[in-house]
Design a protein around this motif. Structure first.
Motif, mmCIF file in Angstrom:
data_model
loop_
_atom_site.group_PDB
_atom_site.id
_atom_site.type_symbol
_atom_site.label_atom_id
_atom_site.label_comp_id
_atom_site.label_asym_id
_atom_site.label_seq_id
_atom_site.Cartn_x
_atom_site.Cartn_y
_atom_site.Cartn_z
ATOM 1 N N ASN A 1 -6.342 -14.461 23.305
ATOM 2 C CA ASN A 1 -6.003 -13.040 23.273
ATOM 3 C C ASN A 1 -6.481 -12.358 21.997
ATOM 4 O O ASN A 1 -7.047 -11.269 22.045
ATOM 5 C CB ASN A 1 -4.497 -12.857 23.449
ATOM 6 C CG ASN A 1 -4.055 -13.111 24.866
ATOM 7 O OD1 ASN A 1 -4.865 -13.120 25.792
ATOM 8 N ND2 ASN A 1 -2.766 -13.332 25.044
ATOM 9 N N ARG B 1 -1.745 -3.805 21.333
ATOM 10 C CA ARG B 1 -1.664 -2.491 21.997
ATOM 11 C C ARG B 1 -1.407 -1.396 20.964
ATOM 12 O O ARG B 1 -2.005 -0.326 21.015
ATOM 13 C CB ARG B 1 -0.564 -2.518 23.061
ATOM 14 C CG ARG B 1 -0.427 -1.256 23.832
ATOM 15 C CD ARG B 1 -1.602 -1.019 24.718
ATOM 16 N NE ARG B 1 -1.419 0.248 25.409
ATOM 17 C CZ ARG B 1 -2.390 0.932 25.944
ATOM 18 N NH1 ARG B 1 -3.617 0.477 25.908
ATOM 19 N NH2 ARG B 1 -2.153 2.062 26.538
ATOM 20 N N TRP C 1 -13.384 -6.858 21.287
ATOM 21 C CA TRP C 1 -13.343 -5.462 21.722
ATOM 22 C C TRP C 1 -13.413 -4.557 20.496
ATOM 23 O O TRP C 1 -14.141 -3.554 20.515
ATOM 24 C CB TRP C 1 -12.057 -5.200 22.512
ATOM 25 C CG TRP C 1 -11.922 -3.754 22.858
ATOM 26 C CD1 TRP C 1 -12.526 -3.087 23.870
ATOM 27 C CD2 TRP C 1 -11.155 -2.780 22.124
ATOM 28 N NE1 TRP C 1 -12.174 -1.757 23.827
ATOM 29 C CE2 TRP C 1 -11.346 -1.545 22.775
ATOM 30 C CE3 TRP C 1 -10.334 -2.843 21.003
ATOM 31 C CZ2 TRP C 1 -10.736 -0.383 22.329
ATOM 32 C CZ3 TRP C 1 -9.742 -1.679 20.565
ATOM 33 C CH2 TRP C 1 -9.949 -0.475 21.227
ATOM 34 N N ARG D 1 1.835 -6.801 22.289
ATOM 35 C CA ARG D 1 2.387 -5.503 21.888
ATOM 36 C C ARG D 1 1.725 -5.003 20.608
ATOM 37 O O ARG D 1 1.394 -3.830 20.476
ATOM 38 C CB ARG D 1 3.892 -5.625 21.690
ATOM 39 C CG ARG D 1 4.565 -4.321 21.303
ATOM 40 C CD ARG D 1 5.620 -4.591 20.227
ATOM 41 N NE ARG D 1 6.041 -3.397 19.569
ATOM 42 C CZ ARG D 1 5.472 -2.900 18.470
ATOM 43 N NH1 ARG D 1 4.455 -3.467 17.929
ATOM 44 N NH2 ARG D 1 5.936 -1.816 17.900
ATOM 45 N N PRO E 1 -7.123 -1.090 24.692
ATOM 46 C CA PRO E 1 -7.040 -0.309 25.929
ATOM 47 C C PRO E 1 -6.306 -1.088 27.012
ATOM 48 O O PRO E 1 -6.040 -2.280 26.890
ATOM 49 C CB PRO E 1 -8.512 -0.085 26.293
ATOM 50 C CG PRO E 1 -9.218 -1.243 25.695
ATOM 51 C CD PRO E 1 -8.476 -1.580 24.439
ATOM 52 N N TRP E 2 -6.021 -0.415 28.103
ATOM 53 C CA TRP E 2 -5.231 -1.026 29.176
ATOM 54 C C TRP E 2 -5.905 -2.255 29.767
ATOM 55 O O TRP E 2 -5.233 -3.224 30.114
ATOM 56 C CB TRP E 2 -4.905 -0.006 30.264
ATOM 57 C CG TRP E 2 -6.110 0.443 31.039
ATOM 58 C CD1 TRP E 2 -6.925 1.487 30.755
ATOM 59 C CD2 TRP E 2 -6.657 -0.192 32.199
ATOM 60 N NE1 TRP E 2 -7.941 1.557 31.673
ATOM 61 C CE2 TRP E 2 -7.800 0.535 32.578
ATOM 62 C CE3 TRP E 2 -6.290 -1.297 32.963
ATOM 63 C CZ2 TRP E 2 -8.585 0.185 33.665
ATOM 64 C CZ3 TRP E 2 -7.071 -1.635 34.051
ATOM 65 C CH2 TRP E 2 -8.199 -0.896 34.399
ATOM 66 N N HIS E 3 -7.246 -2.262 29.902
ATOM 67 C CA HIS E 3 -7.896 -3.410 30.539
ATOM 68 C C HIS E 3 -7.842 -4.650 29.640
ATOM 69 O O HIS E 3 -7.700 -5.768 30.143
ATOM 70 C CB HIS E 3 -9.335 -3.080 30.958
ATOM 71 C CG HIS E 3 -10.276 -2.812 29.828
ATOM 72 N ND1 HIS E 3 -10.358 -1.581 29.215
ATOM 73 C CD2 HIS E 3 -11.159 -3.611 29.206
ATOM 74 C CE1 HIS E 3 -11.266 -1.634 28.258
ATOM 75 N NE2 HIS E 3 -11.772 -2.854 28.225
ATOM 76 N N THR F 1 -5.366 -5.128 27.402
ATOM 77 C CA THR F 1 -3.943 -5.471 27.434
ATOM 78 C C THR F 1 -3.593 -6.208 28.716
ATOM 79 O O THR F 1 -2.838 -7.187 28.696
ATOM 80 C CB THR F 1 -3.087 -4.199 27.298
ATOM 81 O OG1 THR F 1 -3.489 -3.491 26.122
ATOM 82 C CG2 THR F 1 -1.621 -4.535 27.200
ATOM 83 N N ALA F 2 -4.141 -5.775 29.845
ATOM 84 C CA ALA F 2 -3.869 -6.441 31.125
ATOM 85 C C ALA F 2 -4.391 -7.877 31.123
ATOM 86 O O ALA F 2 -3.705 -8.787 31.597
ATOM 87 C CB ALA F 2 -4.497 -5.652 32.272
ATOM 88 N N ARG F 3 -5.581 -8.089 30.575
ATOM 89 C CA ARG F 3 -6.117 -9.448 30.496
ATOM 90 C C ARG F 3 -5.283 -10.319 29.561
ATOM 91 O O ARG F 3 -5.044 -11.500 29.834
ATOM 92 C CB ARG F 3 -7.571 -9.417 30.034
ATOM 93 C CG ARG F 3 -8.506 -8.895 31.119
ATOM 94 C CD ARG F 3 -9.935 -8.827 30.676
ATOM 95 N NE ARG F 3 -10.445 -10.134 30.278
ATOM 96 C CZ ARG F 3 -11.559 -10.306 29.587
ATOM 97 N NH1 ARG F 3 -12.284 -9.267 29.220
ATOM 98 N NH2 ARG F 3 -11.966 -11.515 29.264
#
Length: 180
Positions: free
Chosen positions: A167, A125, A174, A122, A130-132, A134-136
């Motif tokens: 993470n 984020r 990134w 969280r 980005p979403w990709h 966060t998804a990983r």
């Protein structure tokens, strides 16, 4: 001392000097706060400033002052290291953290450590992941949480998988590729 592939993460100095320029202050929702809008002096930690010269003491100004982006990133690093690699098994090069210790408590320990891991996602984020990414990150947390439920093998997996360190490292990589 034997070198591990993650030595750059454990021992890398992430501080960057930028002269007198101050870093952006980002609130908990990821929005930038203009300088001076909070009414407090920004210091390295922002909790204390030097008191009057006569008293020579410190005065409390703001314990919950908004953190800068760099401070929030440093907090992510510190929490990930505490959860996954804070301690070393004596006589070995095996590192473990409180995630592995709390995970020894059946079910409840794994729920607690998964909650910490989800908070890290969280926070990433809110810092702009980005979403990709966060998804990983969420998939790493899910694997860690589900496999961690298995009594003994899950705890060994927790120690070796290190979802939180993975993470934060993924998020930092990134960030490094983004234009400033």
């Amino acid at each position: 001392m034997r070198s591990t592939p993650n030595d750059d993460f454990y021992f890398r100095d992430t501080s960057r000097s930028r002269g007198s320029a101050r870093a952006k202050i980002i609130d908990q929702d990821g929005r930038e706060i203009p300088a001076g809008a909070d009414g407090f002096e920004a210091g390295a930690f922002g909790a204390f400033k030097q008191g009057a010269a006569a008293s020579g003491g410190f005065e409390f100004i703001a314990a919950f002052q908004p953190l800068t982006r760099e401070q929030r990133l440093a907090r992510l690093d510190a929490i990930a290291k505490l959860l996954d690699v804070a301690f070393v098994v004596p006589g070995t090069n095996i590192r473990y953290g409180i995630d592995g210790l709390i995970g020894l408590v059946p079910v409840i320990g794994d729920v607690i450590t998964t909650a910490f891991s989800l908070w890290l996602v969280r926070e990433a984020r809110a810092l702009g992941a980005p979403w990709h990414i966060t998804a990983r990150m969420l998939s790493n947390v899910a694997v860690d949480g589900v496999v961690g439920l298995v009594p003994v093998a899950g705890d060994a997996f927790d120690v070796m998988f290190r979802a939180n360190v993975r993470n934060v490292r993924m998020f930092r990589r990134w960030l490094e590729r983004q234009p400033r």
